[in-house]
Structures are given as structure tokens and as C-alpha cells.
Scaffold this active site. Structure first.
Site, PDB file in Angstrom:
ATOM      1  N   CYS A   1      -1.218   7.789  -6.602  1.00 45.52           N
ATOM      2  CA  CYS A   1      -1.601   8.247  -7.725  1.00 45.52           C
ATOM      3  C   CYS A   1      -0.196   8.522  -8.541  1.00 45.52           C
ATOM      4  CB  CYS A   1      -2.243   9.756  -7.511  1.00 45.52           C
ATOM      5  SG  CYS A   1      -2.934  10.244  -9.235  1.00 45.52           S
TER       6      CYS A   1
ATOM      7  N   HIS B   1      -6.748   8.042  -4.659  1.00 46.62           N
ATOM      8  CA  HIS B   1      -6.504   8.815  -3.459  1.00 46.62           C
ATOM      9  C   HIS B   1      -7.120   8.558  -2.243  1.00 46.62           C
ATOM     10  CE1 HIS B   1      -4.169  12.010  -5.413  1.00 46.62           C
ATOM     11  NE2 HIS B   1      -4.783  11.903  -6.641  1.00 46.62           N
TER      12      HIS B   1
ATOM     13  N   GLU C   1      -5.976   9.099   0.716  1.00 45.28           N
ATOM     14  CA  GLU C   1      -5.958  10.103   1.894  1.00 45.28           C
ATOM     15  C   GLU C   1      -7.006  11.017   2.115  1.00 45.28           C
ATOM     16  OE1 GLU C   1      -4.585  12.226  -1.773  1.00 45.28           O
ATOM     17  OE2 GLU C   1      -4.414  10.303  -1.088  1.00 45.28           O
TER      18      GLU C   1
END
Length: 252
Positions: free
Chosen positions: A124, A224, A226
């Protein structure tokens, strides 16, 4: 009997992750603090790496090089907007207050990582920071470009978007030709810096990933990863590249 080298367990690659520096509350304290959502740490350890945190701090080039020499890989994490002054623009009304300490720190880390060919992954803000550090620019408020807020639907609410991945890229090797991703960004890459290759876009043309072909592993995504516990392929790719980097250093 002492174990032979071949019998010793392979050390987990050490992955440095940049952090936020914000006002934070814990217990009775309300102070400026470095922090990072645990999902980043989990993503690294799930992929077989060891995570260490890299909080914003004054930049000393020699210290940055020494720090990176102790790492096997780098993640530049998400967070606040990059200061538009870094890419020659005045701030948009929707652009957040600058975090120049973090901008300076991450610019120095990325520049030194590229020079050392240290494997890195931008996430990001990390993708935006990479583009700006290499001379690119950003769209400061994506709704002005695409006509909606679907890339950041509401505070703390991720959107879901499909991305198409360019064939023959490092990203396609890791993820195939496309997937649905978690998005949470009101800014995006505009003019892409020289040397960067666009490797993923959405249907409306928003750049969702770039990579730096001149280094062994230099990938940055606008989404994202994660947040997706079921898919650690990007982090596995970084950890594998970090392990190879560490092996090469040992042989030098």
C-alpha cells in the site's frame, strides 16, 4: 556428538518491517509510539521468516547500510499518505498531514535496499513510497479519478477488487494471472517512475502492483496481502528470496 553443518536447522530469514509512529494510548499512557498491526508480523512468521520492526528515526546513511546488512529482506508497510512535496505537488484537501520522519526513513531504506539488492516487498503506502522515491507521482485522491470510494469504502473497512496480473512478471510467477484482493487506499500511483514495471491493474485501470526488474526481488502491491490469512504467497516469495540472499552473503 556435535551436529554436522548439514544437520543444523536453517535459520529463518530476518525480515525488517517499517512501522507507524503515531500518538497511541495504552493503559494510563498517551504518548507518541511506534507500532505495527500484528497481521504483518503473522504474515512473515507464517511464511517462515523472523520479523523485526524498523521504527522511523533520524536518517544516517551509514547506519542505514549497516542496518540493512543485518537483514535478509525488507517490507515497507502501509500507513499515512506520502508528503506530496516529495513529488512536486501541493496537498489535496483530502491528503493527510505529512509524516516527514517516516517518509525520510523509508526513502533511505528503499534506496539502500535497491543498491544492496536486498529483497523487498512494498505494501500500500510502501508501493507509493517506492514510486515516489524513484521519481514517480501519485493520484492524491483516487475518487477524483474513478468516481467512487470503492477502494476505501469506509473507515477501517476493506474493499474487494479483482486485479489482472501481467504475464511474465515476478508477480505472475507468485500469484498467477489474477486474484481478488483487499484494498484500502484513497491514493494510487499516477506517473510510474523510470525502471518500474506495472504488473497488476484493476478493470478501471488503477495500478495495483509494480516491480523493479533490475533487482532479484523487488515487488510492491497497492493492496493489503497481510489481511488474507489464507494466502501467504507474496510473503513466501519474499522469504524465499531473502533466504537466497542470505545464502549468497555467506558464500562471499
Amino acid at each position: 556428538m556435535a551436529s554436522s553443518d548439514s544437520e543444523r536447522p536453517t535459520a529463518a530469514p530476518v525480515i525488517g518491517i517499517t512501522t507507524y509512529l503515531e500518538q497511541a494510548q495504552t493503559g494510563v499512557w498517551d504518548v507518541r509510539a511506534s507500532f505495527l498491526p500484528k497481521v504483518y508480523i503473522d504474515a512473515v512468521t507464517d511464511a517462515g521468516g523472523t520479523a523485526v520492526l524498523l521504527p522511523p528515526q533520524p536518517v544516517n546513511p551509514a547506519a542505514v547500510r549497516r542496518l540493512l546488512d543485518s537483514l535478509d529482506g525488507l517490507i515497507v508497510s502501509g500507513g499515512a499518505d506520502v508528503d506530496p512535496a516529495r513529488y512536486g505537488q501541493q496537498p489535496h484537501a483530502k491528503t493527510g498531514a505529512p509524516r516527514t520522519d517516516r517518509d525520510d526513513w523509508e526513502d533511505a531504506l528503499l534506496t539502500a535496499a535497491i543498491d544492496a539488492e536486498l529483497p523487498f516487498l512494498g505494501i500500500c503506502r510502501g508501493a507509493q513510497m517506492l514510486n515516489v522515491a524513484l521519481g514517480g507521482t501519485l493520484h492524491q485522491h483516487l475518487p477524483d479519478v474513478v468516481g467512487s470510494e470503492k477502494y476505501q469504502p469506509a473507515p477501517a473497512e476493506f474493499g474487494s477488487e479483482s486485479v489482472s496480473i501481467a504475464a511474465g512478471t515476478a508477480l505472475s510467477t507468485l500469484l498467477g494471472d489474477g486474484l481478488d484482493v483487499h484494498v484500502y487506499h484513497h491514493q494510487a500511483l499516477d506517473r510510474v517512475a523510470d525502471g518500474l514495471l506495472v504488473s497488476a491493474r484493476t478493470a478501471d485501470g488503477v495500478i495495483e502492483a509494480v516491480e523493479l526488474p533490475s533487482v532479484p526481488f523487488g515487488v510492491a502491491v497497492q493492496w493489503h496481502p497481510e489481511e488474507n490469512e489464507a494466502d501467504r504467497r507474496l510473503f513466501a516469495g519474499l522469504v524465499a528470496a531473502a533466504r537466497e540472499h542470505a545464502s549468497q552473503k555467506e558464500q562471499q
